[in-house]
Design a protein around this motif. Structure first.
Motif, PDB file in Angstrom:
ATOM      1  N   TYR A  20       0.880  -1.270  -0.053  1.00  0.00           N
ATOM      2  CA  TYR A  20      -0.059   0.114   0.037  1.00  0.00           C
ATOM      3  C   TYR A  20       0.815   1.355   0.060  1.00  0.00           C
ATOM      4  O   TYR A  20       0.684   2.240  -0.866  1.00  0.00           O
ATOM      5  N   PHE A  21       1.807   1.465   0.988  1.00  0.00           N
ATOM      6  CA  PHE A  21       2.760   2.606   0.897  1.00  0.00           C
ATOM      7  C   PHE A  21       3.539   2.486  -0.276  1.00  0.00           C
ATOM      8  O   PHE A  21       3.985   3.670  -0.542  1.00  0.00           O
TER       9      PHE A  21
ATOM     10  N   PHE B 122      -5.850  -2.446   5.281  1.00  0.00           N
ATOM     11  CA  PHE B 122      -5.140  -2.140   4.146  1.00  0.00           C
ATOM     12  C   PHE B 122      -5.726  -2.794   2.644  1.00  0.00           C
ATOM     13  O   PHE B 122      -5.558  -2.140   1.690  1.00  0.00           O
ATOM     14  N   ILE B 123      -6.448  -3.971   2.862  1.00  0.00           N
ATOM     15  CA  ILE B 123      -7.143  -4.566   1.631  1.00  0.00           C
ATOM     16  C   ILE B 123      -7.964  -3.437   0.931  1.00  0.00           C
ATOM     17  O   ILE B 123      -8.014  -3.136  -0.179  1.00  0.00           O
ATOM     18  N   LEU B 124      -8.780  -2.845   1.876  1.00  0.00           N
ATOM     19  CA  LEU B 124      -9.981  -2.160   1.622  1.00  0.00           C
ATOM     20  C   LEU B 124      -9.290  -0.672   0.733  1.00  0.00           C
ATOM     21  O   LEU B 124      -9.765  -0.266  -0.150  1.00  0.00           O
ATOM     22  N   LEU B 125      -8.139  -0.445   1.645  1.00  0.00           N
ATOM     23  CA  LEU B 125      -7.430   0.755   0.934  1.00  0.00           C
ATOM     24  C   LEU B 125      -6.937   0.410  -0.130  1.00  0.00           C
ATOM     25  O   LEU B 125      -6.893   1.681  -1.199  1.00  0.00           O
ATOM     26  N   ILE B 126      -6.254  -0.561  -0.441  1.00  0.00           N
ATOM     27  CA  ILE B 126      -5.760  -0.934  -1.674  1.00  0.00           C
ATOM     28  C   ILE B 126      -6.763  -0.750  -2.969  1.00  0.00           C
ATOM     29  O   ILE B 126      -6.650  -0.228  -3.990  1.00  0.00           O
TER      30      ILE B 126
ATOM     31  N   SER C 219     -13.745   9.395  -5.919  1.00  0.00           N
ATOM     32  CA  SER C 219     -13.097   9.368  -4.426  1.00  0.00           C
ATOM     33  C   SER C 219     -14.257   8.395  -3.627  1.00  0.00           C
ATOM     34  O   SER C 219     -15.171   8.701  -3.284  1.00  0.00           O
ATOM     35  N   SER C 220     -13.499   7.054  -3.287  1.00  0.00           N
ATOM     36  CA  SER C 220     -14.344   6.281  -2.768  1.00  0.00           C
ATOM     37  C   SER C 220     -13.853   5.886  -1.305  1.00  0.00           C
ATOM     38  O   SER C 220     -14.124   4.712  -0.717  1.00  0.00           O
ATOM     39  N   ASN C 221     -12.775   6.610  -0.868  1.00  0.00           N
ATOM     40  CA  ASN C 221     -12.380   6.401   0.517  1.00  0.00           C
ATOM     41  C   ASN C 221     -13.142   6.215   1.564  1.00  0.00           C
ATOM     42  O   ASN C 221     -13.211   5.056   2.415  1.00  0.00           O
ATOM     43  N   TRP C 222     -14.205   7.122   1.627  1.00  0.00           N
ATOM     44  CA  TRP C 222     -15.198   7.303   2.785  1.00  0.00           C
ATOM     45  C   TRP C 222     -16.068   5.997   2.750  1.00  0.00           C
ATOM     46  O   TRP C 222     -16.449   5.259   3.589  1.00  0.00           O
TER      47      TRP C 222
END
Length: 375
Positions: free
Chosen positions: A109-110, A301-305, A317-320
């Motif tokens: 991710y990073f 982290f899976i969801l953030l990726i 923008s789907s972060n939320w």
């Protein structure tokens, strides 16, 4: 130890005819029925390793890992809390190691954030650049912080009332006082209390680095007879870090991001202490709570990726959305793993989230400070 064994088939160099009566690794006596050494877990084979054997073993282990990975992902995504319960109850061979799994996801991710962020573009805003909208003097100088679109207007206003020139004069005057007699100025700082002395020493070293081509503390020691003390090393490190960060802010951010995966593993064990306190009446060990933290952070982290990939492909923008999904998932995971009622789980969920954000705030401060000292 038994988890680390490679997947063994009865083909190739693992056939019965190649088994020995003594382990080639540790010398432990073996029976021909032993596929592994019971002492060190090395496979029992006396056959010389060939290129074909090497590739057979490589793909066999890779397929075995893929199977574990798929089962880990399905358990994480579909059944909150189940994978942790299975793992602490001893059903571990079917899943990937939670520590390695989380570390891999954090690094992926990073790395994505670092390489796609194009932070090197920010280096053009360093203090040595003519078009910089920011004066990165930091805590050791005067700072002008304006948005790019308002920069020209703000500078015109400051110039019209003479403040811009006054700010420059203040910094130049401070620097000239230090450079007039650096040794005497440094000696005068000993009368200050620790916090003021540390800050002022860092300001002093900041001026030497920018104005006198001082690159290391040894340079300052040689020129101005400054003693080599722990306090002086720390204040010089802070000043040098700020100067480098001001000259290459993009590189500083990249360096900061590269340390984040490892910061996660210092942060989670501390946060796990609070999980253990909240569930102190439950018969779980600290390690059990830690595995729970690792699994749920892995899912985050899976969801953030996934969110990052969706944002990149569809320019949205789907972060939320994914943060909301994780919030609901975490509540369910706590309820199912710790086997408590909904009301108790919600109260503990809210408390632990408050602790998480407080610890995260301190963690960011320490990470920033550490990155400045080591950059």
């Amino acid at each position: 130890m038994m988890e680390n064994k490679p997947t063994i088939t009865s083909k190739g160099r693992y056939q019965l005819k190649y088994r020995g009566t003594k382990c080639l690794n540790c010398g432990h006596p073996l029976d021909l029925s032993d596929k592994y050494c019971p002492n060190c877990s090395q496979a029992n084979s006396t056959k010389k390793l060939t290129i074909k054997d090497y590739f057979d073993e490589f793909f066999s282990n890779m397929l075995s890992y893929d199977s574990k990975l798929l089962k880990t992902l399905s358990a994480l995504l579909i059944r909150p809390g189940k994978i942790t319960r299975d793992y602490v109850e001893g059903k571990r061979m079917s899943y990937t190691n939670p520590f390695r799994f989380l570390l891999s996801l954090a690094i992926i991710y990073f790395l994505i954030q670092n390489f796609s962020g194009n932070f090197s573009e920010l280096d053009k805003y360093g203090v040595d650049k003519q078009d910089s909208p920011i004066d990165f003097q930091g805590p050791f100088g005067i700072e002008l912080d304006v948005e790019d679109e308002n920069r020209e207007e703000a500078i015109k206003v400051l110039d019209s009332i003479g403040i811009s020139e006054q700010l420059d004069r203040v910094v130049d005057y401070r620097d000239s006082l230090i450079m007039e007699n650096p040794q005497a100025h440094f000696a005068s700082l000993d009368s200050l209390d620790f916090s003021d002395r540390f800050y002022t020493k860092a300001e002093f070293f900041n001026t030497l680095i920018r104005k006198d081509r001082v690159y290391t503390l040894k340079d300052a020691m040689g020129k101005y007879q400054i003693p080599e003390s722990f306090e002086n090393k720390m204040s010089f490190g802070a000043a040098a870090g700020f100067v480098r960060a001001s000259r290459q802010p993009g590189s500083f951010i990249s360096s900061l991001i590269s340390k984040l995966p490892f910061a996660v593993f210092f942060f989670l064990p501390v946060f796990t202490l609070f999980i253990g306190l909240v569930y102190i009446r439950k018969k779980y060990t600290y390690t059990d709570h830690l595995v729970f933290s690792f699994h749920n952070t892995s899912l985050l982290f899976i969801l953030l990726i996934i969110s990052y990939l969706i944002d990149s492909i569809f320019n949205v923008s789907s972060n939320w959305i994914f943060i909301t999904i994780f919030s609901i998932y975490l509540l369910q995971a706590m309820r199912k793993f710790y086997q408590q009622g909904t009301f108790k789980t919600i109260v503990k969920y809210l408390f632990l989230n408050a602790i998480f954000f407080i610890l995260a705030l301190f963690g960011v401060v320490f990470l920033l400070a550490g990155n400045i000292f080591t950059y």
